[in-house]
Enzyme design. Sequence first.
Site, PDB file in Angstrom:
ATOM      1  NE  ARG A 185      -2.335  -1.176   3.565  1.00  0.00           N
ATOM      2  CZ  ARG A 185      -2.914  -1.098   4.762  1.00  0.00           C
ATOM      3  NH1 ARG A 185      -4.162  -0.665   4.857  1.00  0.00           N
ATOM      4  NH2 ARG A 185      -2.254  -1.421   5.857  1.00  0.00           N
ATOM      5  CE  LYS A 236      -5.142 -17.972  14.691  1.00  0.00           C
ATOM      6  NZ  LYS A 236      -4.231 -17.522  15.767  1.00  0.00           N
TER       7      LYS A 236
END
Length: 432
Positions: free
Chosen positions: A47, A206
Amino acid sequence: MRTRPLKVALLGCGVVGSEVARIMTTHADDLAARIGAPVELAGVAVRRPSKVRAGIDPALVTTDATALVKRGDIDVVVEVIGGIEPARALITTAFEHGASVVSANKALLAQDGAALHAAADEHDADLYYEAAVAGAIPLIRPLRESLAGDKVNRVLGIVNGTTNFILDKMDSTGAGYQEALDEATALGYAEADPTADVEGFDAAAKAAILAGIAFHTRVRLDDVYREGMIEVTAADFASAKAMGCTIKLLAICERAADGGSVTARVHPAMIPLTHPLASVRGAYNAVFVESDAAGQLMFYGPGAGGAPTASAVLGDLVAVCRNKLSGATGPGDSAYTQLPVSPMGEVVTRYHISLDVADKPGVLAQVATVFAEHGVSIDTVRQQGRLDGGGDASLVVVTHRASDASLTGTVEALRNLDTVRGVASIMRVEGE
């Protein structure tokens, strides 16, 4: 060895991405020997292109990630930017243009793993994501490959290093939650906004990934029951120690006893000090796997950080590059069982309930009656001592195994008793 290098596009060059780039450069000869061909970093999407990135040729840096993954010469895309978009679009575009993908993006995989696997299959590409769960710990591949011939029944683990550090400090030093969180922040274990960790969002993503792989079924983030650990107190730890336990934030994925459904949940729980997970200290992670043939297995190690996570990414990169050379793909989405995910109310476990009650005759009998009426059997009861100022006492009840729905009904009924001043704490007891 093939002389034409395999070209890698790196999406993101933060803590993990910069380590991936460094290892690719410093270990280039070893990676080439292990893969059977050189591996070349062909582009790095970021970015802020003006930021100095040691060891990375500025000519490789671009802000146009889409153009990078569309390049026809890219063999593998490594995605370490995180989040849902633009990561999802970039990964899909990579598949469409012939690249395989290595990702560390737990949130995206928990939300859209099935769609991403379908896209990979459609374009004969690989999707590997060892780094998405438990950092450097080899866990995804053992579940997908080493235990592919076994039946996994339970996965129980500490999969967030920040929360484990905080709870470990509270346990070992007597620190309060905020004090332990402040230390975790100062040491770099906790983000400036720790919500994803302490409220259990990170661990829930997760858990969704682990449950899907372990049970060969599709489990999304929305299927995972989640409780954070911000309400865990020093009094909870004192009660845990009295029972020979400690407290951990656990991700628990289970197959029902009849094999007809699965559950996935994240919440704080008391576990016995004799359980291997009780000794996991600091910011480390550990996952306990129970299966029919292999029995009990434990995977332990650093669960976060630039170098450990990069280690898992590079392991996937080697595997994917080998597949590229052989013209094959590795294991894809295995969801053949299509088992339903049961609601939290059907989960069966033990409970530790702390009540503030009026200190007068008959209270214990009233409390015991409420438990009996809801089908929850009491294991032990003890009075913790008197509270200051009101003639009240603290009553601790530990139950036998019961459904979460039964326990919820019990607690609601207890709150309606005039002699119960309040429900101070409810904690599940696991790992026995």
